[in-house]
Design a protein around this motif. Structure first.
Motif, PDB file in Angstrom:
ATOM      1  N   LEU A 126      32.617  63.704 -40.073  1.00 60.07           N
ATOM      2  CA  LEU A 126      31.168  63.551 -40.146  1.00 60.07           C
ATOM      3  C   LEU A 126      30.556  64.418 -41.239  1.00 60.07           C
ATOM      4  N   GLY A 127      31.234  65.504 -41.594  1.00 58.22           N
ATOM      5  CA  GLY A 127      30.711  66.388 -42.634  1.00 58.22           C
ATOM      6  C   GLY A 127      30.544  65.677 -43.968  1.00 58.22           C
ATOM      7  N   LEU A 128      31.457  64.764 -44.282  1.00 58.80           N
ATOM      8  CA  LEU A 128      31.359  64.011 -45.533  1.00 58.80           C
ATOM      9  C   LEU A 128      30.095  63.156 -45.543  1.00 58.80           C
ATOM     10  N   PHE A 129      29.833  62.464 -44.440  1.00 54.98           N
ATOM     11  CA  PHE A 129      28.670  61.586 -44.381  1.00 54.98           C
ATOM     12  C   PHE A 129      27.371  62.380 -44.342  1.00 54.98           C
ATOM     13  N   LYS A 130      27.376  63.537 -43.684  1.00 54.45           N
ATOM     14  CA  LYS A 130      26.179  64.378 -43.665  1.00 54.45           C
ATOM     15  C   LYS A 130      25.847  64.897 -45.061  1.00 54.45           C
ATOM     16  N   LEU A 131      26.885  65.153 -45.848  1.00 53.15           N
ATOM     17  CA  LEU A 131      26.666  65.624 -47.213  1.00 53.15           C
ATOM     18  C   LEU A 131      25.960  64.571 -48.049  1.00 53.15           C
ATOM     19  N   TYR A 132      26.370  63.313 -47.899  1.00 51.79           N
ATOM     20  CA  TYR A 132      25.769  62.233 -48.688  1.00 51.79           C
ATOM     21  C   TYR A 132      24.465  61.723 -48.079  1.00 51.79           C
ATOM     22  N   ALA A 133      24.162  62.124 -46.841  1.00 50.46           N
ATOM     23  CA  ALA A 133      22.901  61.710 -46.221  1.00 50.46           C
ATOM     24  C   ALA A 133      21.737  62.609 -46.612  1.00 50.46           C
ATOM     25  N   LYS A 134      22.013  63.719 -47.288  1.00 46.23           N
ATOM     26  CA  LYS A 134      20.961  64.669 -47.639  1.00 46.23           C
ATOM     27  C   LYS A 134      20.046  64.123 -48.729  1.00 46.23           C
ATOM     28  N   TYR A 135      18.831  64.655 -48.725  1.00 46.11           N
ATOM     29  CA  TYR A 135      17.852  64.283 -49.750  1.00 46.11           C
ATOM     30  C   TYR A 135      18.364  64.737 -51.123  1.00 46.11           C
ATOM     31  N   ASN A 194      20.444  62.491 -52.958  1.00 50.72           N
ATOM     32  CA  ASN A 194      21.344  61.390 -53.285  1.00 50.72           C
ATOM     33  C   ASN A 194      20.533  60.093 -53.408  1.00 50.72           C
ATOM     34  N   TYR A 195      21.138  59.106 -54.064  1.00 53.08           N
ATOM     35  CA  TYR A 195      20.453  57.818 -54.222  1.00 53.08           C
ATOM     36  C   TYR A 195      20.229  57.208 -52.848  1.00 53.08           C
ATOM     37  N   HIS A 196      19.093  56.504 -52.689  1.00 57.04           N
ATOM     38  CA  HIS A 196      18.684  56.074 -51.351  1.00 57.04           C
ATOM     39  C   HIS A 196      19.704  55.138 -50.693  1.00 57.04           C
ATOM     40  N   SER A 197      20.355  54.260 -51.455  1.00 59.36           N
ATOM     41  CA  SER A 197      21.338  53.354 -50.843  1.00 59.36           C
ATOM     42  C   SER A 197      22.568  54.122 -50.359  1.00 59.36           C
ATOM     43  N   VAL A 198      22.937  55.185 -51.077  1.00 62.27           N
ATOM     44  CA  VAL A 198      24.053  56.032 -50.643  1.00 62.27           C
ATOM     45  C   VAL A 198      23.678  56.771 -49.360  1.00 62.27           C
ATOM     46  N   ARG A 199      22.462  57.303 -49.319  1.00 61.54           N
ATOM     47  CA  ARG A 199      22.000  58.006 -48.126  1.00 61.54           C
ATOM     48  C   ARG A 199      21.992  57.090 -46.912  1.00 61.54           C
ATOM     49  N   LEU A 200      21.515  55.873 -47.096  1.00 63.63           N
ATOM     50  CA  LEU A 200      21.458  54.933 -45.972  1.00 63.63           C
ATOM     51  C   LEU A 200      22.853  54.525 -45.508  1.00 63.63           C
ATOM     52  N   ALA A 201      23.788  54.388 -46.461  1.00 66.66           N
ATOM     53  CA  ALA A 201      25.176  54.078 -46.081  1.00 66.66           C
ATOM     54  C   ALA A 201      25.772  55.220 -45.260  1.00 66.66           C
ATOM     55  N   ALA A 202      25.482  56.475 -45.664  1.00 68.15           N
ATOM     56  CA  ALA A 202      25.986  57.627 -44.924  1.00 68.15           C
ATOM     57  C   ALA A 202      25.338  57.727 -43.541  1.00 68.15           C
ATOM     58  N   ILE A 203      24.021  57.472 -43.467  1.00 71.00           N
ATOM     59  CA  ILE A 203      23.328  57.515 -42.173  1.00 71.00           C
ATOM     60  C   ILE A 203      23.861  56.429 -41.249  1.00 71.00           C
ATOM     61  N   LYS A 204      24.101  55.247 -41.799  1.00 75.04           N
ATOM     62  CA  LYS A 204      24.659  54.156 -40.988  1.00 75.04           C
ATOM     63  C   LYS A 204      26.033  54.533 -40.453  1.00 75.04           C
ATOM     64  N   ALA A 205      26.840  55.221 -41.258  1.00 77.00           N
ATOM     65  CA  ALA A 205      28.165  55.654 -40.803  1.00 77.00           C
ATOM     66  C   ALA A 205      28.044  56.668 -39.672  1.00 77.00           C
ATOM     67  N   ILE A 206      27.113  57.612 -39.795  1.00 80.76           N
ATOM     68  CA  ILE A 206      26.912  58.602 -38.728  1.00 80.76           C
ATOM     69  C   ILE A 206      26.484  57.923 -37.436  1.00 80.76           C
ATOM     70  N   ILE A 207      25.585  56.947 -37.543  1.00 86.81           N
ATOM     71  CA  ILE A 207      25.121  56.217 -36.357  1.00 86.81           C
ATOM     72  C   ILE A 207      26.275  55.442 -35.717  1.00 86.81           C
ATOM     73  N   SER A 208      27.129  54.839 -36.543  1.00 87.26           N
ATOM     74  CA  SER A 208      28.255  54.057 -36.016  1.00 87.26           C
ATOM     75  C   SER A 208      29.300  54.938 -35.346  1.00 87.26           C
ATOM     76  N   LEU A 209      29.500  56.148 -35.887  1.00 86.56           N
ATOM     77  CA  LEU A 209      30.581  57.005 -35.411  1.00 86.56           C
ATOM     78  C   LEU A 209      30.158  57.934 -34.276  1.00 86.56           C
ATOM     79  N   ALA A 210      28.925  58.454 -34.329  1.00 86.98           N
ATOM     80  CA  ALA A 210      28.512  59.447 -33.328  1.00 86.98           C
ATOM     81  C   ALA A 210      27.006  59.367 -33.102  1.00 86.98           C
ATOM     82  N   PHE A 211      26.552  58.239 -32.602  1.00 83.39           N
ATOM     83  CA  PHE A 211      25.115  58.029 -32.448  1.00 83.39           C
ATOM     84  C   PHE A 211      24.505  59.013 -31.457  1.00 83.39           C
TER      85      PHE A 211
END
Length: 351
Positions: A206-215, A217-234
């Motif tokens: 999850l640390g990888l996705f949290k890193l790319y979810a931070k303000y 990064n490009y918005h599509s990358v952030r949303l992809a990372a947020i979607k991964a966090i929601i899918s893995l540990a909502f």
């Protein structure tokens, strides 16, 4: 009849309908017709792409992988050197061939055996494309092509993904110094890594996705990372996601992330919120945080975010729960004087 319609009908939508219809007739003759469409440049590129996809779906061990062999044959005839071992440098000047190339790569990744596993030659082919693709002499970018190749790798069903994961991490590091258009390769790599973690082919990261979810990064990358966090540990990361959105400066990411939280399970959207309906202290804290966020200055000028927050507040039991705010006390007041009462004008209703 369908073959006759395909040869005489020039309407693209009808041709695509015929191609999809052949997918319900699993036979070598259907694959032969589809292959003739794929190699014929007179057909519109979307028809050729659809033919490649249907060929992959018809290919199986029962028919000796005829469709897969035809797809490999097409790719080697157009994109390999004469020795049929070395890949040619990329050349995207022929647009129709470029789209057919991407469609064939993706279609090959869809071929599976009865055990839902990918054949070994499919795995070797896709890994070779990632490692040996040469775009140095191409005047066009290969960002979208490589994105399709990485996405195709995510479709593979294999026992070990150690080598693939190492290469994906290497691509993520390369993206930091030489970013692709709109960071599309980073976004695709995150999606594939999320797929592997959902299949339990690699450890949770999850640390990888949290890193790319931070303000930042490009918005599509952030949303992809947020979607991964929601899918893995909502459930585990629900509060941290809300806290991140409270301090976020991007209205677009706030709204899109809230929509992902609301509808991450399109089949049964309410299923993931059942545990939040229990009247526990942790759930009360979640409702209180959402209520404060809903009424803060961070959302005061964005109706879309406020409506999404209100819906999310209702999903976690906020609407049916006890009021979070204490009722306003009734203050004592003095009776009105006659002079003050005369100033109050009550108009009669008009008829």
């Amino acid at each position: 009849m369908w073959v006759n319609q395909l040869q005489k009908e020039k309407d693209v939508l009808n041709q695509i309908e015929v191609v999809r219809g052949l997918g319900f007739l699993p036979s070598e003759s259907s694959i032969k017709i589809l292959n003739s469409i794929l190699v014929d440049k007179s057909y519109y590129f979307e028809v050729r792409c659809e033919a490649a996809t249907v060929m992959a779906k018809l290919s199986s061990k029962e028919n000796n992988w005829v469709g897969l062999d035809q797809l490999f044959e097409f790719y080697k005839n157009h994109f390999y050197e004469s020795d049929r071992v070395t890949l040619k440098p990329n050349d995207f000047t022929d647009k129709s061939l470029y789209f057919a190339q991407k469609a064939v790569v993706y279609a090959i990744s869809l071929v599976q055996d009865k055990e839902k596993g990918s054949p070994s030659d499919v795995q070797e082919f896709l890994l070779k494309l990632v490692k040996k693709s040469d775009n140095s002499r191409n005047k066009y970018s290969d960002n979208f092509f490589m994105s399709v190749v990485i996405e195709a790798i995510g479709n593979m069903r294999t026992e070990t993904v150690t080598k693939i994961v190492k290469h994906l991490y290497r691509l993520l590091q390369l993206e930091k110094s030489v970013p692709s258009y709109h960071n599309i390769i980073t976004k695709t790599c995150l999606n594939v890594l999320c797929k592997f973690q959902l299949r339990r082919k690699m450890d949770l990261d999850l640390g990888l996705f949290k890193l790319y979810a931070k303000y930042g990064n490009y918005h599509s990358v952030r949303l992809a990372a947020i979607k991964a966090i929601i899918s893995l540990a909502f459930h585990d990361e629900f509060i941290s996601l809300v806290e991140m959105l409270i301090n976020d400066k991007s209205p677009k990411v706030k709204y899109k992330a809230l929509q992902l939280m609301l509808y991450s399970n399109p089949v049964n959207p309410d299923a993931q919120f059942r545990s939040f309906l229990e009247d526990t202290e942790a759930n009360k804290a979640i409702r209180f945080k959402l209520w404060r966020f809903l009424n803060s200055t961070a959302t005061s000028t964005d109706d879309r975010v406020r409506l999404s927050l209100l819906e999310l507040y209702g999903k976690v039991g906020g609407i049916n729960s006890k009021p979070l705010l204490r009722p306003r006390p009734v203050l004592p007041c003095r009776p009105l004087k006659d002079k003050e009462l005369s100033l109050i004008h009550i108009s009669e209703p008009t008829r």
